[in-house]
Design a protein around this motif. Structure first.
Motif, short mmCIF file in Angstrom:
data_model
loop_
_atom_site.label_atom_id
_atom_site.label_comp_id
_atom_site.label_asym_id
_atom_site.label_seq_id
_atom_site.Cartn_x
_atom_site.Cartn_y
_atom_site.Cartn_z
N GLU A 165 40.97 56.32 48.90
CA GLU A 165 39.34 55.53 48.39
C GLU A 165 39.32 55.10 46.85
N ALA A 166 40.13 55.43 46.00
CA ALA A 166 39.65 55.13 44.46
C ALA A 166 40.19 54.13 44.06
N PRO A 167 39.18 53.00 43.26
CA PRO A 167 40.69 52.22 43.27
C PRO A 167 41.48 52.54 42.10
N ALA A 168 42.53 52.09 42.15
CA ALA A 168 43.69 52.21 41.66
C ALA A 168 44.01 51.81 40.19
N ALA A 169 43.61 50.57 39.98
CA ALA A 169 43.79 49.30 39.10
C ALA A 169 43.31 49.62 37.47
N TRP A 170 41.54 50.81 37.92
CA TRP A 170 40.89 50.94 37.13
C TRP A 170 40.79 51.91 36.30
N ARG A 171 40.46 52.71 35.62
CA ARG A 171 39.82 54.15 34.52
C ARG A 171 38.85 53.32 33.72
N ASP A 172 37.69 54.32 33.10
CA ASP A 172 37.51 54.81 32.26
C ASP A 172 37.58 54.34 31.12
N PRO A 173 37.80 53.67 30.33
CA PRO A 173 38.67 53.78 28.81
C PRO A 173 37.30 54.06 28.63
N LYS A 174 36.30 54.70 28.17
CA LYS A 174 35.83 55.84 27.54
C LYS A 174 35.60 57.24 28.27
N ARG A 175 36.39 57.31 28.47
CA ARG A 175 36.18 58.78 29.77
C ARG A 175 36.06 59.85 28.88
N TRP A 176 37.02 59.79 27.88
CA TRP A 176 37.48 61.03 26.83
C TRP A 176 35.99 60.68 26.16
N LEU A 177 35.60 59.28 25.24
CA LEU A 177 34.86 59.48 24.50
C LEU A 177 33.59 60.31 24.41
N TRP A 178 33.19 60.39 25.83
CA TRP A 178 32.12 60.69 25.70
C TRP A 178 31.25 62.55 25.60
N LEU A 179 32.49 63.30 24.76
CA LEU A 179 32.72 64.26 24.86
C LEU A 179 32.01 64.26 23.28
N PRO A 235 34.04 47.92 37.14
CA PRO A 235 34.26 46.73 38.86
C PRO A 235 33.48 47.74 39.69
N ASP A 236 32.62 47.25 40.66
CA ASP A 236 31.80 47.39 41.92
C ASP A 236 32.80 48.29 42.21
N SER A 237 34.06 48.01 42.71
CA SER A 237 34.32 48.60 43.49
C SER A 237 34.70 50.61 43.51
N ALA A 238 34.20 50.28 41.25
CA ALA A 238 34.66 51.90 41.39
C ALA A 238 33.83 52.11 40.89
N ILE A 239 31.74 52.33 41.29
CA ILE A 239 31.08 52.96 41.23
C ILE A 239 30.66 54.50 41.55
N ALA A 240 30.65 53.90 42.86
CA ALA A 240 30.50 54.84 43.61
C ALA A 240 31.24 55.86 42.98
N SER A 284 28.16 54.69 34.20
CA SER A 284 27.83 53.73 35.22
C SER A 284 27.31 51.76 35.06
N LEU A 285 26.41 52.48 34.37
CA LEU A 285 25.71 51.23 33.75
C LEU A 285 26.46 50.29 33.33
N ARG A 286 25.88 48.80 33.39
CA ARG A 286 26.58 47.60 32.75
C ARG A 286 25.63 46.44 31.88
N HIS A 287 26.62 45.70 31.21
CA HIS A 287 26.44 44.74 30.72
C HIS A 287 25.76 43.40 30.40
N PHE A 288 24.83 42.82 31.11
CA PHE A 288 24.39 41.95 31.55
C PHE A 288 24.30 40.25 30.39
#
Length: 389
Positions: free
Chosen positions: A9-23, A74-79, A325-329
């Motif tokens: 169920e997880a999008p295989a091609a995308w990972r949060d590039p800031k994942r560890w930066l949030w620490l 991507p929208d597929s990763a939001i959930a 999950s917040l997006r740029h407009f």
């Protein structure tokens, strides 16, 4: 649960590039410990002012050097992002560090070997932690889980700003970018004029909202069911406990750090909607809040330390959406730098006006009448900029 590429169920091609930066956001509540350690290691007492140095000098420079990131998940990763509890722990852990630092600060202030200047520096460092804690409370307070809402109120206790929980969610989000909103700054309004208006206006609005809510339930406003009074009770208990533990001499410093903390929140509020206004529809109601009604910034450093607060348009469109999950407009107006630099400009009204007023005007295609104008400066602004109509 973290995402894995082998999950069907997880999008295989995308990972949060800031994942560890949030620490890195947890460095802020560690400021008192950092100050103590740096003074002990170097003997340089200027490090008691670590919070001020980092917030007003280092962060703006780092924000500029690192630059921006406008990429969206991507929208597929939001959930999957929303369900990943790692991101929640990045905010949860702020609170124990926040209050451990507050206790350490009280001990250092009252043990007797700090000069008055040192104590003031440490007090402002504590206030910086408290101010950013209001942003952490902002992230937690918008969520539907009871635990997060309780943690939000706890984070606000250090600044006596618990009414923010009520006013922001039920007042500001309804009236944002309108003349009626005390937390939306007007074109031509300096921060120093905005500050008393927003502090008093937000407090009175929160009280009215609670009075109305309790009246619908046939309950008295004078009870701890009033969330404003409940928040003040929590702050009173905190300050009383610290005074009993460290002596009443700590109370003036606690008061100063609280004021500095909520003023830090309000200078960020000042930047977020400056001069922007929603139009009245034919029915006499304001149009729905859109990306064009918030100033955004994609500067990476400020966004990491403030849980994507600078992607403010998406937050107003989806208040319960989690920060990761917040997006740029593209259509949202963009500040020239991140919040760290903008708050420094806001303290100096001539510099702020030089940087921001022409951006507001450009956002409205030169028609200043479409902006949210400071009433006392309306005639002057119209004379200076005219209209396109």
């Amino acid at each position: 649960m973290a995402l894995h590429s082998d999950s069907p169920e997880a999008p295989a091609a995308w990972r949060d590039p800031k994942r560890w930066l949030w620490l890195f956001g947890l460095l802020i509540p560690a400021f008192p410990f950092l100050s103590w350690g740096l003074v002990a290691a170097t003997g340089l007492r200027v490090f008691w002012w670590t919070g001020v140095l980092v917030l007003y000098v280092i962060f703006p420079v780092v924000d500029h050097l690192i630059g921006k990131d406008s990429a969206n998940p991507p929208d597929s990763a939001i959930a999957h992002l929303e369900q990943d509890r790692y991101y929640r722990w990045c905010t949860y852990l702020y609170l124990p560090l926040q209050y451990a630092g507050l206790v350490l600060g009280c001990w250092l202030i009252t043990r007797g070997d700090l000069s008055f200047v040192d104590r003031i520096g440490l007090t402002f460092t504590l206030g910086g932690v408290a101010g950013i804690a209001i942003n952490t409370a902002h992230e937690l307070g918008h969520k539907t889980e009871a635990l997060e809402r309780r943690l939000s109120r706890i984070a606000l206790a250090q600044t006596w700003y618990g009414h923010f929980y009520v006013e922001h969610n039920h007042g500001h989000h309804i009236r944002v970018a309108t003349p009626e909103d005390p937390a939306s700054a007007r074109l031509g309004e300096s921060f120093w004029r905005f500050l008393p208006r927003t502090v008093l206006g937000s407090l009175t609005s929160a009280w009215r909202l609670e009075k109305r809510r309790l009246a619908r339930r046939d309950r008295s406003v004078w009870s701890l069911r009033n969330r404003v009074l409940g928040s003040w009770a929590l702050s009173f208990a905190l300050f009383t406990g610290l005074a009993l533990a460290f002596g009443p001499g700590v109370l003036p410093y606690l008061a100063v750090q609280a004021v500095f903390g909520f003023c830090l929140l309000e200078v960020i509020n000042y930047t977020e909607h400056y001069g922007l206004k929603r139009e009245l529809t034919a029915g006499g109601r304001y149009e729905r809040c859109a990306p064009r009604h918030s100033w955004n910034s994609d500067n990476v450093a400020s966004n990491v330390f403030l849980y994507h607060l600078q992607r403010h348009s998406d937050h107003h469109a989806h208040p319960t959406r989690r920060y990761q999950s917040l997006r740029h407009f593209d259509e949202a107006p963009e500040m020239p730098t991140g919040y760290a630099g903008m708050i420094v400009l806001a303290y100096v009204p001539p510099l702020w006006r030089r940087v921001m007023d022409h951006r507001v005007l450009a956002h409205y295609d030169g028609d200043v009448t479409r902006a949210n104008l400071q009433p006392s400066r309306r005639a002057r602004l119209l004379a200076r900029y005219g209209t396109t109509s």
